[in-house]
Design a protein around this motif. Structure first.
Motif, short mmCIF file in Angstrom:
data_model
loop_
_atom_site.label_atom_id
_atom_site.label_comp_id
_atom_site.label_asym_id
_atom_site.label_seq_id
_atom_site.Cartn_x
_atom_site.Cartn_y
_atom_site.Cartn_z
N ALA A 21 -22.20 10.75 21.07
CA ALA A 21 -21.78 9.45 21.61
C ALA A 21 -22.73 8.99 22.71
CB ALA A 21 -20.34 9.56 22.15
N GLN A 22 -23.15 9.95 23.58
CA GLN A 22 -24.10 9.60 24.64
C GLN A 22 -25.42 9.11 24.04
OE1 GLN A 22 -23.63 9.51 27.91
NE2 GLN A 22 -25.72 8.80 28.24
N GLU A 44 -20.51 -5.18 36.71
CA GLU A 44 -20.03 -4.95 35.35
C GLU A 44 -20.85 -5.68 34.31
OE1 GLU A 44 -18.16 -6.09 37.76
OE2 GLU A 44 -16.87 -4.39 38.30
N HIS A 45 -21.79 -6.54 34.72
CA HIS A 45 -22.54 -7.33 33.76
C HIS A 45 -24.02 -7.01 33.89
CE1 HIS A 45 -18.78 -9.56 34.40
NE2 HIS A 45 -18.93 -9.99 33.14
N GLU A 46 -24.67 -6.92 32.79
CA GLU A 46 -26.09 -6.63 32.76
C GLU A 46 -26.87 -7.94 32.73
OE1 GLU A 46 -29.24 -3.87 30.20
OE2 GLU A 46 -27.13 -4.11 29.57
N SER A 47 -27.98 -7.99 33.50
CA SER A 47 -28.77 -9.23 33.60
C SER A 47 -30.25 -8.89 33.58
CB SER A 47 -28.41 -9.99 34.87
OG SER A 47 -28.73 -9.21 36.03
N TYR A 48 -31.04 -9.96 33.37
CA TYR A 48 -32.49 -9.83 33.38
C TYR A 48 -33.09 -11.12 33.95
CZ TYR A 48 -37.25 -8.85 31.87
OH TYR A 48 -38.60 -8.62 31.85
N ARG A 97 -18.75 1.39 29.30
CA ARG A 97 -19.01 2.66 29.98
C ARG A 97 -18.53 3.81 29.09
NH1 ARG A 97 -16.28 2.45 35.71
NH2 ARG A 97 -14.56 1.68 34.41
N LEU A 98 -19.33 4.87 29.02
CA LEU A 98 -18.98 6.01 28.19
C LEU A 98 -17.86 6.82 28.81
CD1 LEU A 98 -19.51 7.81 25.73
CD2 LEU A 98 -21.27 8.98 27.06
N TRP A 99 -17.97 7.11 30.06
CA TRP A 99 -16.99 7.98 30.72
C TRP A 99 -15.91 7.13 31.39
CZ3 TRP A 99 -16.98 12.84 29.44
CH2 TRP A 99 -18.16 13.42 29.00
#
Length: 659
Positions: free
Chosen positions: A43-44, A221-225, A248-250
């Motif tokens: 999963a990772q 919580e949000h990814e940006s570029y 998030r995985l964990w």
């Protein structure tokens, strides 16, 4: 006082509780932990791949919007230059600016205002007219707008808060445009649906947004570029932020699920261990009971077999295997016909098996003849009873088999002994009758011979010279004396007197008997062939008795071929110098022996003929054996039977040549 029975469970050893045994039960939990770790690692790996793919997609989309934004700015600059060239040849009046179609199209499209300045940056005209006036310079970059300028006849342009160039010789055109509208036009709908598209300054303040309501530029919580727009829009940067939260995985839910899964695996392993221990105890008890039952069944002197409804063997004990000579693994699972059935009785046994499987087996049992693996025949007594399962349903038949071969043999010996006694009594009576008949026949035969001799002398004295009549009388006298001699020899043989032994030519006896029976064979349409050895030694025997033996064998052959399409008889003689024997064989093309042996054929008072007394072969065998020979029977090359008698030929007897 009888001892109390020991429970099976008390006699069983306790299940193993060693450290190694307990460690085995931890293997499922350890396997579950390894499985969870492997799933998490996988999963990772996939999570990192998805994150990298999202990042690459975000960068590609940001570069795409940046390129679209720069391309649109370039288009607008081109239009401003076109407007500047048009105003160069136009009178510097507000009406000329308002009438220009490029100005009207730009105001409807993107432009906020259009300002026309002279060479000293004095205002000539401005659209719309309510635009705030100042020094004549465009609005500062702090608002949601930018500007483009063009001079004529030489063209120059700028954007943002760039310092305007020195005053041109004729004038300048300055266009203000709306950054939010420019951003919306540059970002496709699917980009704005997926991302928050914004323009930021160097202090991370939002200058323009493609959305109507601005959102924070960066959140955890949000990814940006972010992309710096450089010379196109100095001091500004384009930023794309994913609207969806970054997974998030964990998460707490994942941790709870993993812990719950491992806990349930541990509980299931413990419960399974308890269940397996119970099953192991039950299996050990069953095995002990099965071992006891197997030992009891194998020690039984009665053969046991279990069959299902189709006759397939389900179980056989050791006694049954020893009885038929086959191991259990070759019998279990076999269906009829069985390997221990005699080949000639397969059809009969198949029919009987079908009746027995239908429940029609006699309650008192039935006899059967089986064949062991070594070919030995045995006689068994079979008792069938229903075979039921634990629920009481009949699933087949249980058979108890008793070997009664020894008992049957004893009964047969007793029966043969009784029959032998009865035959001996009949033979004794027959010997007495034969002796009386011989005594009574001697007188009429002697009278016939005397009358024949007297009649012959009388005719000769009276001068009768009819040769045929005289020859007939001579032959009649000879046959009468021969008949008397035969009756006397048979009487002597039946009264246990020794035969009269003398040197006898077997070839002569064969030829004489064949000549004697030739007319009878001719009338019956039988072809008789002689195949005699070139030289035969003489044998010490009673000539009359040997003639009677050969006559009996030849008459039996005549009876065997009577009424058949092919009627052939062949008489062979043979001399075996090494064995010192003379052999005579009588072949016929009849129906053959039909499985009968010489012992059965030569039983006294046993006959295959409707009107036979059963004494011919019995007497012939007695005569041959009295001379030290043997009588036998076999199949003939002619298709029928071959009766053979062999006589000893002493080594010092001269050999006789057959004519």
């Amino acid at each position: 006082m009888a001892a109390a029975p020991i429970p099976i469970e008390a006699a069983l050893p306790a299940p193993p509780t060693t450290r190694a045994g307990r460690a085995v039960w931890l293997l499922p939990v350890a396997a579950a932990v390894v499985f969870v770790l492997a799933v998490l690692a996988l999963a990772q790996y996939w999570f990192a791949r998805d994150a990298e793919e999202r990042r690459q997609t975000l960068i590609a989309d940001a570069l795409n919007v940046s390129a679209q934004l720069k391309a649109q700015l370039e288009v607008e600059r081109s239009r401003v230059r076109t407007l500047a060239e048009q105003l160069h040849n136009t009178a510097p009046t507000p009406a000329a600016l308002a009438a220009n179609p490029e100005v009207q199209a730009g105001l409807q499209r993107l432009w906020i205002s259009v300002t026309w300045l002279d060479s000293h940056y004095r205002l000539i005209a401005q659209l719309p007219s309510d635009t705030p006036r100042g020094t004549g310079l465009p609005e500062a970059r702090g608002g949601l707008s930018g500007h483009l300028s063009a001079t004529y006849p030489s063209i120059a342009q700028g954007s943002g808060d760039d310092v305007l160039p020195p005053a041109p010789p004729q004038g300048t055109v300055v266009v203000r445009y709306a950054l939010p509208r420019l951003l919306k036009n540059a970002a496709p709908w699917w980009i704005t649906r997926k991302y928050v598209v914004q323009l930021l300054d160097h202090t991370d303040q939002i200058v323009a947004s493609a959305d109507d309501a601005a959102v924070p530029a960066v959140t955890p919580e949000h990814e940006s570029y972010r992309i710096d727009l450089g010379d196109e829009l100095p001091g500004l940067a384009l930023e794309l932020t994913l609207r969806e939260r970054t997974p998030r995985l964990w998460s707490p839910l994942v941790v709870v699920l993993i812990a719950g899964f491992l806990g349930l695996m541990g509980l299931a392993t413990w419960l399974l261990r308890q269940q397996v221990l119970q099953v192991s105890r039950a299996e050990a008890a069953w095995r002990t009971e099965a071992t006891w039952r197997s030992a009891m069944q194998d020690s039984a002197l009665v053969g046991l077999r279990a069959r299902d409804a189709e006759g397939r063997l389900l179980y056989v004990n050791r006694t049954f295997c020893e009885m038929v000579g086959y191991p259990a693994h070759e019998l279990i699972g076999r269906k009829p016909p069985m390997p221990y059935w005699p080949p000639e009785a397969v059809d009969e046994l198949m029919s009987r098996t079908a009746r027995n499987l239908q429940g029609l087996a006699p309650r008192e049992g039935f006899e059967a003849v089986w064949q062991r693996a070594d070919g030995q025949r045995i006689t068994v007594m079979v008792y069938e009873s229903p075979l039921r399962d634990a629920h009481g349903h009949q699933i087949g038949w249980m058979g108890s088999i008793i070997d009664i071969t020894a008992r049957k043999q004893l009964e047969e010996r007793e029966q043969r002994h009784r029959e032998a006694l009865a035959r001996q009594a009949r033979l004794s009576s027959f010997a007495e009758i034969a002796s009386a008949l011989a005594h009574q026949l001697n007188q009429p035969l002697a009278a016939i011979a005397s009358y024949s001799e007297g009649l012959l002398h009388l005719l000769q004295r009276r001068g009768v010279h009819d040769e045929q009549v005289l020859q007939a009388l001579r032959r009649q006298a000879e046959q009468t004396r021969e008949a008397g001699r035969i009756v006397q020899r048979m009487r002597d043989f039946l009264t246990r007197r020794q035969p009269k032994r003398e040197a006898v030519d077997v070839s002569t006896i064969v030829a004489r008997v064949e000549a004697l029976l030739r007319p009878e064979c001719r009338r019956a349409g039988v072809r008789v062939t002689l195949r005699q050895a070139p030289t035969l030694p003489s044998v010490q025997a009673d000539e009359v008795l040997l003639e009677q033996v050969l006559i009996n064998l030849l008459r039996n052959a005549l009876d065997a071929v009577a009424g058949l399409p092919r009627r052939d008889i062949r008489i062979d003689t043979e001399h075996d110098a090494a064995a010192r024997t003379v052999t005579v064989r009588v072949h016929d093309s009849g129906i053959g022996l039909q499985g009968r042996s010489i012992e059965e054929l030569s039983q006294p008072l046993h006959s295959t003929k409707p009107d036979g007394l059963g004494l011919g072969l019995a007497i012939a065998r007695s005569v041959v054996e009295a001379h030290g020979g043997a009588l036998s029977a076999s199949d003939s090359p002619l298709g029928g039977a071959c009766l053979t008698f062999t006589l000893p030929a002493p080594a010092d007897t001269p050999a006789l040549t057959t004519n």
